[in-house]
Every structure is written in structure tokens, then in C-alpha cells.
Design a protein around this motif. Sequence first.
Motif, short mmCIF file in Angstrom:
data_model
loop_
_atom_site.label_atom_id
_atom_site.label_comp_id
_atom_site.label_asym_id
_atom_site.label_seq_id
_atom_site.Cartn_x
_atom_site.Cartn_y
_atom_site.Cartn_z
N SER A 3 0.82 -1.16 0.00
CA SER A 3 0.00 0.00 0.00
C SER A 3 0.86 1.22 0.00
CB SER A 3 -0.83 0.03 1.27
OG SER A 3 -1.21 -1.24 1.59
N THR A 275 -8.20 3.29 -0.77
CA THR A 275 -7.07 2.38 -0.77
C THR A 275 -7.57 0.97 -0.51
OG1 THR A 275 -6.70 2.76 1.60
CG2 THR A 275 -5.47 4.15 0.05
N ASP A 279 -6.84 -7.65 4.27
CA ASP A 279 -7.08 -7.31 5.66
C ASP A 279 -5.95 -7.88 6.53
OD1 ASP A 279 -8.39 -6.30 7.88
OD2 ASP A 279 -9.55 -8.15 8.19
N VAL A 283 -4.09 -0.10 8.90
CA VAL A 283 -4.87 0.85 8.10
C VAL A 283 -3.96 1.53 7.09
CG1 VAL A 283 -6.22 2.97 8.13
CG2 VAL A 283 -6.52 1.26 9.93
N ALA A 285 -4.07 4.39 4.31
CA ALA A 285 -4.90 5.50 3.85
C ALA A 285 -4.04 6.63 3.32
CB ALA A 285 -5.78 6.01 4.98
N PRO A 294 -9.69 8.21 8.19
CA PRO A 294 -10.20 7.29 7.18
C PRO A 294 -11.35 6.44 7.70
CG PRO A 294 -8.10 6.52 8.03
CD PRO A 294 -8.30 7.89 8.58
N CYS A 296 -13.18 2.80 7.02
CA CYS A 296 -12.78 1.53 6.40
C CYS A 296 -13.92 0.51 6.37
CB CYS A 296 -11.57 0.93 7.12
SG CYS A 296 -10.09 1.98 7.10
N ARG A 297 -13.78 -0.42 5.48
CA ARG A 297 -14.74 -1.52 5.32
C ARG A 297 -13.95 -2.77 4.99
NH1 ARG A 297 -17.72 -2.17 -0.49
NH2 ARG A 297 -18.59 -4.28 -0.22
N VAL A 298 -14.33 -3.92 5.55
CA VAL A 298 -13.66 -5.18 5.26
C VAL A 298 -14.68 -6.17 4.70
CG1 VAL A 298 -12.39 -7.13 6.20
CG2 VAL A 298 -11.90 -4.83 7.03
N GLN A 303 -9.57 -5.09 2.75
CA GLN A 303 -9.86 -3.86 3.48
C GLN A 303 -9.85 -2.67 2.52
OE1 GLN A 303 -6.83 -1.42 5.63
NE2 GLN A 303 -7.88 -2.15 7.46
N CYS A 305 -10.31 1.55 2.50
CA CYS A 305 -10.36 2.73 3.35
C CYS A 305 -10.50 3.96 2.47
CB CYS A 305 -9.09 2.85 4.20
SG CYS A 305 -8.89 1.54 5.44
N LEU A 326 -17.80 3.68 0.03
CA LEU A 326 -17.16 2.36 0.00
C LEU A 326 -18.15 1.26 -0.39
CD1 LEU A 326 -14.85 2.52 3.16
CD2 LEU A 326 -14.22 2.82 0.75
#
Length: 349
Positions: A3, A275, A279, A283, A285, A294, A296-298, A303, A305, A326
Amino acid sequence: MRSHEQRDLTARLSALAEAPAPPAALDTSAVIARGRGRLRRRRQALIGVVAGSTAAVLAGVLLLRPSGGPPVPAGPAPTAPSSLAPSPTATPAPAAHTGPLSAEARFGWLPEWLARPAVGYAVSDDRSVVTATTRTAVQNAVPSLKLELLRDPGESLAPGQHTATAPAVAGREARWLVTDASGAPVGLRWMTASGRWAQLNATVWSGAKVQDDLLRVAAGVEFGNRDVPFPVRPTGVPADLKLRNAEIHRPSRNSEPPWSAILSYTVDGKWLSVTIQPDGFGVFADGRPGGGTPVCRVEKGVQLCANGTAAGIPSVQRIGGLAGLLAQFDVLGADEASWAASGPADKPR
């Protein structure tokens, strides 16, 4: 690349496009400062393509990653040397793209000194870049290649560089990029079958063999606009958010996630980034100033963000803010085998 690298790439892209970068730690301020420096260096190293043409898409990155993340699987083995083949004529673009990132070129043959390469793709402000980096150090350096399509053959050279005649690539004109001080080549430019010019840069140069290898890499590059397999698909992103930058990277070191990706949007001078990474790696971002915390959602081991200065614009608020944004992405899964796309799926190496 991970990332960070993505941002880096973004930064590189931004370096590409011109931008600053950032990342993480336990002390938030120290983490951000350290991250930005790392991103900036990576961007410049991996992409540095559009420098000076546009504002950086990814100026900073905030990485709050847990210690002792899972190891990254080993990369594919290098492609066996093959006979020199001319660059194929550019193939027509598909009727429609199914993902957010498409590449205009991909590597064919790669040299043995670029062992187990991690390949990344990025497009920033319509500048297409492909990178290949190895985890294995050579001559106290980490070998890498950067391939980009130029807008014209005389596109700006780096300070202290000039061009010199090089052997033809697939029967077409080619020029070495040479440093003024040493007179040593550091890259290669050549005309492609479509009439556009491409540029190839290497971080490792050890005499004539590397020059021969660069000519062979150039001759094996495959051109043609094709989708790059990507972990998510945008489905309902507000129309006023314009995609400025898209990247996906594989790791350049064993401490990185197996892949990371980023999508950066702009609207009315504001920015918003999404981003994506597996997971469990903390984080990831965009850490540019003013980006806010940020969200976030998984899902399916992935993941996502989002943050940015455009988080409060009406079109984003209408769909539920960053959390709603998201939700506008279909997640295909953490396993790259689940990412359907028309290509270019990298050949086994």
C-alpha cells in the motif's frame, strides 16, 4: 509493492504527477512523518514519471500497521530467456473496460538479474507506467525496471541527461538516455509500432550486458490497452468524482502485503482516495493534509479505506458519506485468482 508503495507509486506517479508522500508508527505524528518520507522516496524511485506536470495525487500516506504482519508469498520465478522478438504491433483496445485500471503495455522477457519480479501498474493523468522490482539485492542495490509511454520523443529529460543513438529496437529508432557527467546510459527510449515512444529505465547498470538486456526487454514489450486485474469494481461512484490515479502493486520486500491498490479522485480542487489491500496489515490510507480520519470496510478478506478533502461534498453525502462511498465498490476477494479481467494478467515468471 504494498500500500505504501502504492502511494509511493502514486507518489511516484505523483512524482509521476508531482507530489509528496507519508506513512505510520505508534506515535501518530512520528508515524505520519516517517510514512511521508518513505512514500516520497518510493514514488520517485518507482515512478517519477509525470513530475512537474500535475499535482501529486497521493501526497501522503498514513500507515498504522500492526507489528509482525503475515509473510508475503514468494513471487513467481523469472521467465526463461527466449529469442529476441520484435515488439508486436499495438493491439486494439477492448470494446469496454471491466475494471478501473487499464495498461497500455506489459513486460514480456525480463533478465535473470531481475529475479522473482513483482510487477505493478499505474495510470496517473493518462500517463501509463509499468514497474518490475526484485527483492534480491544486486551490487548493493535493488534492481528494478520502469516502463512508461511518452507523449513525444523529446519529452523532458532528467537534469544532467542527454540522448545518444542506440541500436534499433524491432527495426525502429532508439536512443540511450545518458548522464552528462559519466557518459553512461541509464535508460532507453524507442519508437513503438504505433508511432509512440516508450522509455525504459533500470536501477542497475553493469556494462554492456545490461545494455543488451535493456534492448531485449524493449523488444519483448507487449503493447495494447487492456484491463489490469483489480480487486474491486466501482459501481456507483458519484459522476462528479473524476478518477485521477489508479495503481496496483506487488511487494518489493517480504514485509509487505502480497498486493495493494489505490484509486484517487478529484473534484473542484478537492481529492478523495480509496485504498485497497488484504485485511490484517493495518490501516492504509492517503495521508495528505486535511484528509481526515479514514473510514474503512472489510469484505472477503479485503480492506477498503476512504478519506480526503472531498468527503463532505453533496454527491458523497447523498450516498451516505465515506461509508456509503465504500459501498459503491464490488469486492472480488483477496485472492488474485478471483480478479476477472481481460488482461494483461502477468505471465508466470
